[in-house]
Design an enzyme around this catalytic site. Structure first.
Site, short mmCIF file in Angstrom:
data_model
loop_
_atom_site.label_atom_id
_atom_site.label_comp_id
_atom_site.label_asym_id
_atom_site.label_seq_id
_atom_site.Cartn_x
_atom_site.Cartn_y
_atom_site.Cartn_z
N CYS A 1 -15.67 -27.00 -11.85
CA CYS A 1 -16.10 -28.25 -12.46
C CYS A 1 -16.42 -28.14 -13.95
CB CYS A 1 -17.30 -28.79 -11.71
SG CYS A 1 -17.00 -28.80 -9.94
N HIS B 1 -16.98 -37.69 -9.70
CA HIS B 1 -16.88 -36.36 -10.29
C HIS B 1 -15.41 -36.02 -10.46
CE1 HIS B 1 -17.38 -32.38 -11.48
NE2 HIS B 1 -18.12 -31.87 -10.53
N HIS C 1 -24.70 -33.03 -16.15
CA HIS C 1 -23.67 -32.78 -15.12
C HIS C 1 -23.95 -33.74 -13.95
CE1 HIS C 1 -20.49 -30.74 -13.11
NE2 HIS C 1 -21.25 -30.21 -12.17
#
Lengths: 355, 85, 401
Positions: free
Chosen positions: C162, C330, C295
């Protein structure tokens, strides 16, 4: 990039007996079925029983090669940088096949987690408690070269950066072999792997795998060899390859006759023969020529095994007979040029010197 | 029930690849996580996959999962009451 | 001291639409891109909301004027559209004639295509599908971008879960600083795939409804898809050619948790160190930071770790902070670059994107993100966080030019 960095240690788990004593142990391993698998090692040396039980082969061999390399160098890393074409292919295949077969129900998280390309990096950081820079490159047959380039950058970034662990790893699986066969990766004819380079009038090569790690450093003490320069070439023409070699030599103040050994990533594929000939023809009869893909098979990060071999030759001043294509003048190997040709058409140059 | 617990222990050993361990070495009531077998959060997810694949039991709530996966005994009890396969 | 690196162009596509302007307008309108997927074929399509880009592959191919026989995966189509926006605003001949790096990031490459064809791949025989075999490589999209736009850059592809495209950005800056290239196009792309959805679902951390970052009752993440790229060069290079400078790329840090294969250290030590070092490089102290694009995946583990780190690092000087993942989902490898652009655009427009769906602070921290759109403020410095599996943490600092 011209930025000299020292190789302090190298460790390779490969289809040859390269790992045990850091040299090409006898007997030479060969295969008749078109692929070479690594000589499995005792992976419990560096991996705890709790951790090892879920790990795929790729994770085990990569972590072990990396940890052994650090142990040989006697350092803790200031950065961990790797390249891999496909990471843990077996985990990816397992998860994908289960997902299709189970119609997206009740899937094992372990395969998914480990299929992540940077899972080896995560484990290496965990094992070494290295909280520093950590990077993973996944650019096909240039993955390992990009990791090396990043290591050169990292070692150029200041006094804090002294030792970088750099690795390249990939594994062969039955499915991977089958899938790549459909796009002409492998030779159709049966052959012994040691004869691969004689079969250079047909397309394709043989499959391989391996995990090779290096500690690169700014510090010359106890170095086994020096990587003077690295060049990454995206699908060069034959002329572009020759020009790049000439430029690399010139920018390092060298003439072709200064190169004692040309180490080639030739893989038996007829399509690469022109490129190999063009590189070889730049050097006169005094330059010896050696090759390595008949020993490790071809895979995205095979050049990492090539670098391991180059470092071995430079530090031991001995060219294994099984690698030699042309004898040359038999000079000590002070300057070595590795030219890697790949199935994708990409190429790389690594200029190394002895210490 | 005793036979079933041996079967379940073997399934746990296989699912978590607890190499070299035999069913008789796992105590029915010993905690599976933390100090017992030393399993971790990924193992607990793997055990939920085991329940789903072998017994058709789907646990959605993490808290319930923790309760069910306390020990072999708690798993066996839960399976007996809830199994669909 | 080496010369300042600046951002001189950007392009993106996400569930909020195609283009920076469309995305920022959606944020200003508080319009989330989360919905049940229309294009991803999965048995879970009515179960989980996702940040799916609102175009079919055919629609994207039409926008790009592609022949129907093209070989591009959805991942590559997203990448091409994001890069197209960036290149509209850039002198492409300059990029072709001077040294350039293209640093792309992906987590699963063209898995969105491969997962449909895999049974054919591994069955005997051959067929038209063989042209897709190599699309599984993350590097495929990188080479597609270069080929489609006629660029001949030094190419690299990164995959660190990620944090992938955040890493692409810092690698680009480092290459320019050390003279490897003059400019770098950096970013990432990922398309929704059943592989990724089922992977995260096997970890039991996918939320059915819209995610709730930093909330006590958060229940997991929403997956998304997208692509984003930024053009980096030295300040003098941008000024020489009269380019508009969007922001200075003032600091960055990549560091590792060295704690667990997937979970962050619970007190957020990794996140703390990463933000701290990015600020150090930029010569900034906590009170200089005007906004943090967190995040904030809304997983149990991430938010407590990241929240702890933010609280410890900023204490009384708490800046505005929010996660924009309730807008986009995401987007994995694209997230770092998408959120870098959101951070920069927010600074330029003097706004703070709100952290949607937040109601109750986590009991352990009592930390409250920015929940309402903030407008007409002056922000000089922003931080953008991206944390991935394998303990891979990246923080990026951007400053007003």
């Amino acid at each position: 990039m011209n930025r000299p960095v020292y190789i302090k240690a190298a460790s390779s788990i490969s289809p040859q007996h390269s790992y045990e004593a850091g040299m090409l142990l006898q007997p030479v391993v060969s295969s008749d079925n078109g692929r070479l698998y690594v000589v499995e090692q005792d992976y419990r040396k560096y991996i705890s029983p709790v951790a090892i039980r879920r790990m795929s082969r790729l994770l085990k061999m990569s972590i072990t090669a990396g940890m052994q390399c650090l142990s040989d160098a006697g350092v803790s890393p200031d950065a961990i940088i790797t390249g891999t074409g496909r990471g843990s292919v077996s985990d990816m295949e397992h998860f994908l096949r289960d997902m299709i077969a189970m119609k997206e129900e009740a899937l094992n998280p372990t395969y998914f987690i480990q299929s992540t390309y940077n899972s080896v990096n995560g484990w290496l950081a965990l094992q070494t408690k290295c909280t520093c820079y950590n990077q993973t490159f996944v650019h096909r047959s240039l993955s390992f070269e990009l990791a090396l380039l990043d290591a050169q950058l990292t070692l150029g970034e200041g006094e804090d950066m002294q030792n970088v662990l750099v690795g390249g790893f990939d594994e062969m699986t039955d499915y991977y072999h089958l899938v790549k066969d459909k796009i002409g990766y492998w030779k159709k004819e049966a052959l012994n792997s040691l004869d691969l380079l004689k079969h250079n009038d047909s397309g394709g090569t043989i499959g391989g795998e391996g995990a090779s790690f290096f500690v690169l450093s700014n510090d010359s003490r106890d170095a086994t060899s020096i990587l003077l320069a690295l060049e990454i070439l995206h699908k060069p023409t034959v002329t572009q390859l020759q020009n790049a070699i000439a430029k690399l030599l010139e920018s390092n103040g060298l003439e072709p006759c200064d190169i004692d050994l040309l180490l080639s990533g030739i893989n038996g594929d007829v399509a690469l023969q022109d490129s190999f000939d063009a590189a070889s023809n730049m050097f006169d009869s005094s330059t010896a020529i050696a090759a390595f893909k008949h020993l490790c098979g071809d895979y995205d990060t095979a050049s990492a095994f090539g670098l391991w071999l180059a470092n071995y030759i430079l530090s031991n001043q001995s060219i294994p007979e099984i690698t030699l294509l042309k004898q040359g003048a038999g000079r000590p190997v002070k300057k070595l040029l590795m030219v890697n040709h790949t199935i994708s058409g990409d190429a790389s140059l690594m200029l190394l010197g002895n210490c | 029930m005793e036979d079933f617990k041996v079967t379940l222990k073997q399934q746990i050993i296989d699912s978590l690849n607890l190499q070299g361990m035999r069913p008789e070495e796992i105590d029915d009531n010993a905690p599976l996580f933390g100090e017992g077998l030393g399993l971790d959060s990924i193992d607990s997810l793997e055990l939920m996959v085991l329940l789903e694949r072998n017994y058709g039991i789907k646990i959605e709530d993490a808290r319930e999962g923790r309760k069910v996966l306390q020990s072999v005994q708690s798993m066996a009890d839960y399976i007996e009451q809830n199994r669909k396969l | 001291m080496s010369e300042k690196i600046v951002v001189s162009a950007a392009g993106l596509i996400s569930a909020l639409g195609h283009g920076v302007a469309a995305n920022m307008q959606a944020i200003r309108n508080l319009r989330s891109g989360l919905r049940y997927p229309q294009h991803l074929r999965t048995i879970h399509s009515g179960e989980f909301v996702m940040g799916e880009v609102p175009y079919s592959n055919e629609e994207m191919a039409t926008i790009l004027n592609l022949s129907p026989k093209h070989h591009y995966s959805r991942t590559a189509l997203l990448a091409l559209l994001a890069m197209q926006e960036l290149l509209f605003a850039t002198d492409i001949d300059l990029l072709r004639s001077e040294s350039l790096a293209l640093i792309n990031a992906g987590t699963v490459g063209g898995m969105c295509t491969v997962e449909d064809l895999y049974p054919d791949f591994v069955a005997p025989g051959t067929g038209d599908y063989v042209k897709y075999i190599d699309t599984l490589d993350c590097a495929e999209s990188t080479e597609d971008i270069a080929g489609f736009f006629g660029l001949k850059p030094l190419m690299a592809t990164i995959s660190t879960a990620c944090s992938s495209s955040a890493n692409a950005l810092l690698l680009g800056a480092r290459m320019i600083k050390q003279g490897v290239v003059k400019r770098a196009l950096c970013g990432g792309c990922d398309a929704l795939s059943r592989f990724t959805l089922n992977g995260f679902n096997s970890l039991k951390n996918v939320a059915r409804e819209a995610c709730r970052p930093f909330d006590r009752d958060r229940i997991g993440l929403n997956l998304g898809e997208g692509a984003a790229y930024l053009l980096l060069e030295t300040e003098s290079s941008a000024r020489e050619r009269g380019a508009t400078i969007l922001a200075t790329f003032s600091g960055y840090c990549n560091s590792n948790d060295a704690y667990h294969p997937t979970a962050p250290s619970p007190h957020g030590d990794g996140a703390y160190n990463t933000m701290q070092q990015a600020m150090n490089m930029a010569g900034l102290k906590p009170s200089d930071i005007g906004y943090i694009n967190a995040h904030g995946t809304a997983t149990i583990n991430n938010d407590i770790a990241e929240g702890s780190a933010i609280k410890r690092l900023f204490g009384d000087a708490m800046p505005y902070f929010s996660s924009t993942k309730p807008f986009t989902g995401h987007t994995l490898a694209a997230a770092g670059a998408i959120e870098a652009i959101f951070s920069i655009a927010s600074m330029q427009q003097g706004i703070v994107p709100p952290n949607l769906n937040f109601q109750t602070p986590m009991e352990e921290l009592l930390l409250i993100p920015t929940t309402q759109l903030v407008e007409n403020i002056n922000i000089r410095h922003v931080l953008s966080n991206s944390f991935g599996f394998g303990g891979n943490n990246v923080s990026l600092a951007f400053s007003a030019s």
